[in-house]
Every structure is written in structure tokens, then in C-alpha cells.
Enzyme design. Structure first.
Site, PDB file in Angstrom:
ATOM      1  N   HIS A  20       0.933  -1.163  -0.084  1.00 22.70           N
ATOM      2  CA  HIS A  20       0.235  -0.084  -0.138  1.00 22.70           C
ATOM      3  C   HIS A  20       0.979   1.321  -0.049  1.00 22.70           C
ATOM      4  O   HIS A  20       0.762   2.061  -0.914  1.00 22.70           O
ATOM      5  CB  HIS A  20      -0.916   0.086   1.125  1.00 22.70           C
ATOM      6  CG  HIS A  20      -1.856  -1.069   1.159  1.00 22.70           C
ATOM      7  ND1 HIS A  20      -3.193  -0.448   0.965  1.00 22.70           N
ATOM      8  CD2 HIS A  20      -1.916  -2.603   1.495  1.00 22.70           C
ATOM      9  CE1 HIS A  20      -4.064  -1.544   1.008  1.00 22.70           C
ATOM     10  NE2 HIS A  20      -3.288  -2.706   1.083  1.00 22.70           N
ATOM     11  N   ASP A 113      -5.663   6.193   1.490  1.00 24.81           N
ATOM     12  CA  ASP A 113      -5.750   4.798   1.151  1.00 24.81           C
ATOM     13  C   ASP A 113      -6.982   4.208   1.400  1.00 24.81           C
ATOM     14  O   ASP A 113      -7.821   4.933   2.189  1.00 24.81           O
ATOM     15  CB  ASP A 113      -4.538   4.135   1.885  1.00 24.81           C
ATOM     16  CG  ASP A 113      -4.643   2.698   1.469  1.00 24.81           C
ATOM     17  OD1 ASP A 113      -3.752   2.270   0.880  1.00 24.81           O
ATOM     18  OD2 ASP A 113      -5.439   1.924   2.273  1.00 24.81           O
TER      19      ASP A 113
HETATM   20  C1  LIG Z   1      -7.453  -5.286  -1.414  1.00 27.16           C
HETATM   21  O1  LIG Z   1      -8.380  -5.806  -0.610  1.00 27.16           O
HETATM   22  C2  LIG Z   1      -7.936  -6.245   0.689  1.00 27.16           C
HETATM   23  C3  LIG Z   1      -6.671  -6.042   1.097  1.00 27.16           C
HETATM   24  C4  LIG Z   1      -6.381  -6.577   2.078  1.00 27.16           C
HETATM   25  C5  LIG Z   1      -4.961  -6.374   2.837  1.00 27.16           C
HETATM   26  O2  LIG Z   1      -4.942  -6.074   4.259  1.00 27.16           O
HETATM   27  C6  LIG Z   1      -3.656  -5.816   4.650  1.00 27.16           C
HETATM   28  C7  LIG Z   1      -3.794  -5.499   6.115  1.00 27.16           C
HETATM   29  C8  LIG Z   1      -2.411  -5.450   6.746  1.00 27.16           C
HETATM   30  O3  LIG Z   1      -2.468  -5.029   8.223  1.00 27.16           O
HETATM   31  C9  LIG Z   1      -1.157  -5.550   6.125  1.00 27.16           C
HETATM   32  C10 LIG Z   1      -1.345  -5.764   4.642  1.00 27.16           C
HETATM   33  O4  LIG Z   1      -0.203  -5.931   4.125  1.00 27.16           O
HETATM   34  C11 LIG Z   1      -2.430  -6.058   3.969  1.00 27.16           C
HETATM   35  C12 LIG Z   1      -2.617  -6.147   2.719  1.00 27.16           C
HETATM   36  C13 LIG Z   1      -3.809  -6.619   2.164  1.00 27.16           C
HETATM   37  O5  LIG Z   1      -3.794  -6.792   0.844  1.00 27.16           O
HETATM   38  C14 LIG Z   1      -3.099  -6.476  -0.269  1.00 27.16           C
HETATM   39  O6  LIG Z   1      -2.818  -5.269  -0.457  1.00 27.16           O
HETATM   40  C15 LIG Z   1      -2.263  -4.900  -1.669  1.00 27.16           C
HETATM   41  C16 LIG Z   1      -2.549  -3.709  -2.119  1.00 27.16           C
HETATM   42  O7  LIG Z   1      -1.196  -2.795  -1.762  1.00 27.16           O
HETATM   43  C17 LIG Z   1      -2.730  -5.717  -2.952  1.00 27.16           C
HETATM   44  O8  LIG Z   1      -3.976  -5.484  -3.092  1.00 27.16           O
HETATM   45  C18 LIG Z   1      -2.841  -7.080  -2.570  1.00 27.16           C
HETATM   46  O9  LIG Z   1      -3.403  -7.830  -3.530  1.00 27.16           O
HETATM   47  C19 LIG Z   1      -3.692  -7.323  -1.319  1.00 27.16           C
HETATM   48  O10 LIG Z   1      -3.699  -8.775  -0.883  1.00 27.16           O
HETATM   49  C20 LIG Z   1      -7.204  -7.098   2.873  1.00 27.16           C
HETATM   50  C21 LIG Z   1      -8.529  -7.493   2.516  1.00 27.16           C
HETATM   51  O11 LIG Z   1      -9.456  -8.249   3.086  1.00 27.16           O
HETATM   52  C22 LIG Z   1      -9.138  -8.763   4.430  1.00 27.16           C
HETATM   53  C23 LIG Z   1      -8.718  -7.139   1.262  1.00 27.16           C
HETATM   54  O12 LIG Z   1     -10.166  -7.413   0.466  1.00 27.16           O
END
Ligand SMILES: COc1cc(-c2[o+]c3cc(O)cc([O-])c3cc2O[C@@H]2O[C@H](CO)[C@H](O)[C@H](O)[C@H]2O)cc(OC)c1O
Ligand SMILES: O=c1ccn([C@@H]2O[C@H](COP(=O)(O)OP(=O)(O)O)[C@@H](O)[C@H]2O)c(=O)[nH]1
Length: 469
Positions: A20, A113
Site C-alpha cells: 500500500h 488509502d
Molecule cells: C485489497 O483488498 C484487501 C486487502 C487486504 C490487505 O490487508 C492488509 C492488512 C494489513 O494489516 C497489512 C497488509 O499488508 C494488508 C494487505 C492487504 O492486501 C493486499 O494489498 C495490496 C495492495 O497494496 C494488494 O491489493 C494485494 O493484492 C492485497 O492482498 C485485506 C483484505 O481483506 C481482508 C482485502 O479485501
């Protein structure tokens, strides 16, 4: 533009997680570069850094070149927080408000974000235009925008029963098994985001029209939000963090190993910042790779320590089957730690990618024209996997047992790897499509490309909407 007035600033509010934070920062840098068309960017960036709740994660944050990092003071929080990232971010609202109100430069816009959606209230209180940065897919965005209207019905039937399909406008019907992790709590937050995104002045998303035409058209046509128009969506991607090796820096061991391999001959396996494997699954992967007869570079991580989200370096001696490393010597390489993924995907020797389907990993693979076998683990990754196969056609399917902790059997991995590396018509089509996507990604962000134009439009919109204090 140098009339003695400070340039307006765009305030970024990223989330601390690796995919992110870097993604939003790079998106901000694009805005600086694409902004005004003159040599001096029309805006500066102010990045408000929220202290990570627990795991520390290092990112370069040197102010300069029109970017100012401002670290917010840590907020004391209850032991049970962070529960959900948005709950934790919400605690920072007073500090965010104070920091924005105290900025010397006029504020053109605040960009949050999507996990920081609760901070839209701060922007509203200060009468500053607010935008959302969505680091994931247009498909996940379409789903979130659609959910407030369909959640009750979908949850009470299909999600609870774990069968059927969900209508995400712009996509073929999505099997329930391909929906993001189905815990009730997550969906409650998705519904919240979908509802509150409607208050934003715009949504900036890390995708390109060429990658996801169907869902982006569905959002723009109002099919996700019947009776209401969603804010303008700006697809500015792929936004990638590509770090070229510094002059004089010696290549990473993984890259050195790839250097000796023929073009497109190696399968790369890596599961993002959070993926790791138990011994039983490691045995299946090892057997599948060995039987496939293909060369491989496998990033294998061990379980997180304590309450951390992130994996540890693997103890290969404990995890791998006896004799595996000896038998595959010269054919395969197993790396137990963080790997330079973008450099690996850029290497000519890499012919396929077995990925956990994090959106950043997918974009990096498409950017380098590498076809994929999707092995989703958590979050929105199952939806990303579905999109890769059913919409983009850049992947062969890999059957993952969601009911068994996303287990993949050796024979299934062997089949998918063989297919992707040349053993099937499906694999050939995926490779061809991945090559086309590589060109599409690069064209989109070039001057005159669709994503470049979208970046210009959003900066223009920010400049038109801001009011000098
Ligand atoms: C995008 O939809 C979702 C993302 C997440 C999610 O949550 C999360 C929480 C944390 O504390 C640390 C993380 O690293 C993290 C990451 C994360 O998803 C990832 O985000 C990336 C974007 O930068 C990318 O989209 C990846 O594909 C994601 O896997 C959680 C969630 O549901 C629980 C989501 O729907
Ligand atoms: O060993 C690793 C594992 C991951 N990554 C990078 O970490 C990011 C992972 O983001 P993604 O969205 O794919 O998944 P997440 O980790 O958020 O689930 C990508 O940029 C990868 O290139 C990396 O460089 N080396």
C-alpha cells in the site's frame, strides 16, 4: 510558476503495509511528473506517515524534490487494536486534522488509502477536496461499490451457503469461492468503504483501462451504483515500484543463478510479503516441481514469529524433503528470504510465475510479460485469480482447495507448470496474452497513454477544486 506563492500541496495518507505505502507514494510521484506540462510540477506532495501498529517495515522516506514526509505522533491504543487496519487508522483522525490545518502551503487535495476511508471526515471538516487511492483492482473497486446494495441478500444466501455466483458488474458471474476472504467483519468494512467512496471527489485506482475495460466501464456507466453516480475513477496504473540496481552493486544471488539459464526456461514461485508454507504443502510443491521437470526459482518462507503478519526466513533443512536440494541441484534454486521480485520478473530467464495473486505482483508480472499460475491465499486475491483466468486470459488455472487452507496437490502444480511452460494450447495462449499485456501496460503510462492522461486529469481536477486559504 514562480510568483512567490507556495505551490499547492497534495496530502497523501498511505497505509503502512508494504504494497500500500509504496504504491501510493509512486502514484503521488506520477502526479508530480504528469501534472502541469511545465518543468516545475504544479503541486508538491505532503505524505502524512501513520506509525505502523506493530510490525516495523522500512521504506525510504527522505524529504526533497517536492515531497515532504511528516511523521504523525504515535497514538496510545488499546491492546486489542489494531483489529482492523481501518479501526487503527481512525485513531489518527485528530493528528491528521491538526497536521493538515497546520500546513504552510494551500492544500489542493487529501488522498486517503482505501483503508483510511474514515479519514474522509477530516477532509470534509477542513473543506478540502478528498480522493481515495485504491491500490487494488478495478474489479475489487466495482465489488465494493456494488456491495452496499446487494450485501444483505448475497450474504444471507450465497456467502453463508458457500455456493452460487455473485454479480460484479463488468465481470462474468463470480463464483462465491472467488470472492475476497468471506469473514463477516471484512464484508461489513467493504460495505462501509463502498458507501463512503461515494463522498469522494474522485477515486484513483492502480489499474489501466486496457487491463480491466469491463469493470471500469461498469463503474462509469453507473451499473455498480444504480440510481447514483459513482465519483470519477482515474485508472493511472500500472503504478510499480521498480528499483534498478545501484551502480557497482553486485547482483542478488537469485539473479546470479538466473543469469546462467536459457530464456523463458525458469518457473518463479513467490507468495508476496505475507505468504509462507507448512511442511505438508512444501512436500507437495517440491514433488510437483521435481516431476514437472522444469527449472525453478522458489522463494520459500517460514511462519511468522509471535503476532507478526510477516513470514520469517525459512529453515530449508527442516522444511524441504530429504535429498530434494541435492536431486534438483543445477535445475532449481530455493531462496529462504525476501527476494528482489521485480528484478527477477524482469530477467529473460523467467518464463512463468506461480503467484499468490497480490495485485502488485500481478502488475509486475504483466509489466514484464510473464504468464501466471494463480495460487490465491487471502484478502481479494481469489477475485484477482479469477480475473486473471476468466477475463485477462494471462494465466492457466491452478485448482486450489480453499476448504483445506488453500492446499495445492503436487499433481495439480505439476500440470499447471507444464501447461504454462509450453505443454498446452492453454499455456501458449496465456503466454501470448501476457506479451500483449506487457505492451498495453507500457503504452498506458507513456505520454499520450490512457493512464498518463488519467493522471493529468486528476491533477487538473485537484487544481481546479482547491481554494487558497
Ligand atoms: C485489497 O483488498 C484487501 C486487502 C487486504 C490487505 O490487508 C492488509 C492488512 C494489513 O494489516 C497489512 C497488509 O499488508 C494488508 C494487505 C492487504 O492486501 C493486499 O494489498 C495490496 C495492495 O497494496 C494488494 O491489493 C494485494 O493484492 C492485497 O492482498 C485485506 C483484505 O481483506 C481482508 C482485502 O479485501
Ligand atoms: O520476496 C518478496 C516478496 C514480495 N516482494 C514484493 O512485495 C510486493 C507484494 O505486494 P502484493 O500486492 O503482490 O502482495 P501482498 O504482499 O500485499 O499480499 C510486491 O511488490 C513484490 O514485488 C518482493 O519484492 N520480494
Amino acid at each position: 510558476m514562480d510568483d512567490g506563492m507556495p505551490r499547492p500541496t497534495v496530502v497523501l495518507l498511505p497505509m503502512w503495509a508494504p504494497g500500500h505505502f509504496s504504491s501510493m507514494l509512486q502514484a503521488g510521484k506520477r502526479m508530480l511528473l504528469c501534472g502541469a506540462g511545465s518543468s516545475t510540477p504544479a503541486v508538491t506532495l505532503t505524505v502524512l506517515v501513520i506509525p505502523p501498529p506493530m510490525d516495523s517495515w522500512q521504506c525510504e522516506m527522505a524529504s526533497g524534490d517536492g515531497i515532504d514526509f511528516h511523521h504523525l505522533p504515535a497514538v496510545e491504543h488499546r491492546a486489542d487494536l489494531p483489529g482492523h487496519p481501518s479501526e487503527y487508522i481512525q485513531l489518527y483522525a485528530p493528528h491528521v486534522k491538526e497536521a493538515i490545518a497546520g500546513l504552510a502551503a494551500p492544500v489542493a487535495a487529501v488522498v486517503v488509502d482505501f483503508f483510511g476511508t474514515p479519514l474522509l471526515d477530516v477532509a470534509h471538516d477542513l473543506a478540502v477536496p478528498a480522493y481515495v487511492y485504491f491500490a487494488s483492482t478495478g474489479a475489487a473497486l466495482a465489488l465494493m461499490l456494488r456491495l452496499p446494495a446487494i450485501y444483505e441478500e448475497v450474504y444471507s444466501t450465497r456467502l453463508r451457503e458457500k455456493q452460487g455466483v455473485v454479480d460484479v458488474p463488468g465481470m462474468p458471474p463470480v463464483p462465491v469461492a472467488s470472492m475476497p476472504s468471506p469473514e463477516l467483519n471484512d464484508y461489513a468494512w467493504f460495505v462501509y468503504y463502498g458507501r463512503r467512496f461515494m463522498e469522494a471527489r474522485g477515486i484513483v485506482v492502480n489499474t489501466a483501462v486496457e487491463l480491466e475495460p469491463g469493470v471500469l466501464a461498469a463503474i462509469a456507466d453507473g451499473r455498480c451504483t444504480p440510481g447514483d453516480r459513482a465519483p470519477p475513477v482515474y485508472p493511472i496504473g500500472p503504478v510499480l515500484t521498480l528499483k534498478p540496481r545501484a551502480d557497482g552493486q553486485s547482483p542478488h544471488e537469485c539473479v546470479r543463478w538466473l543469469d546462467g539459464r536459457p530464456p523463458a526456461s525458469v518457473v518463479f514461485i513467490c507468495f508476496g510479503s505475507r505468504g509462507w508454507m507448512r511442511t505438508g504443502q512444501v512436500r507437495e510443491v517440491a514433488a510437483g516441481l521435481e516431476r514437472s521437470g522444469q527449472s525453478f526459482l522458489w522463494v520459500l518462507r517460514g511462519p511468522p514469529a509471535g503476532s507478526s503478519l510477516y513470514p520469517t526466513d525459512a529453515n530449508l533443512g527442516d522444511l524441504l524433503p530429504d535429498g530434494f536440494l541435492e536431486r534438483t541441484k543445477g535445475k532449481g534454486f530455493v531462496w529462504p528470504s525476501w527476494a528482489p521480485q521485480t528484478e527477477i520478473l524482469a530477467h529473460a530467464a523467467v518464463g512463468a510465475f506461480v503467484t499468490h495473486c497480490g495485485w502488485n505482483s500481478i502488475l509486475e508480472s504483466l509489466w514484464h510479460g510473464v504468464p501466471m499460475a494463480p495460487w490465491p491465499l487471502y484478502a481479494e486475491q481469489p477475485l484477482n485469480a479469477f480475473e486473471l483466468v476468466a477475463c485477462m486470459g494471462v494465466s492457466v488455472e491452478l485448482r486450489v482447495c480453499t476448504g483445506r487452507d488453500n492446499f495445492v496437490e503436487a499433481a495439480e502444480l505439476e500440470r499447471a507448470v507444464r501447461s504454462l511452460m509450453g505443454g498446452s494450447e492453454e499455456g501458449r495462449r496465456a503466454r501470448e496474452k501476457a506479451t500483449k499485456m506487457k505492451a498495453a501496460c507500457r503504452n498506458a503510462v507513456e505520454k499520450g497513454g490512457t493512464s498518463y492522461a488519467a493522471t493529468q486529469r486528476v491533477v487538473q481536477d485537484m487544481l481546479e477544486s482547491y481554494v487558497i486559504k
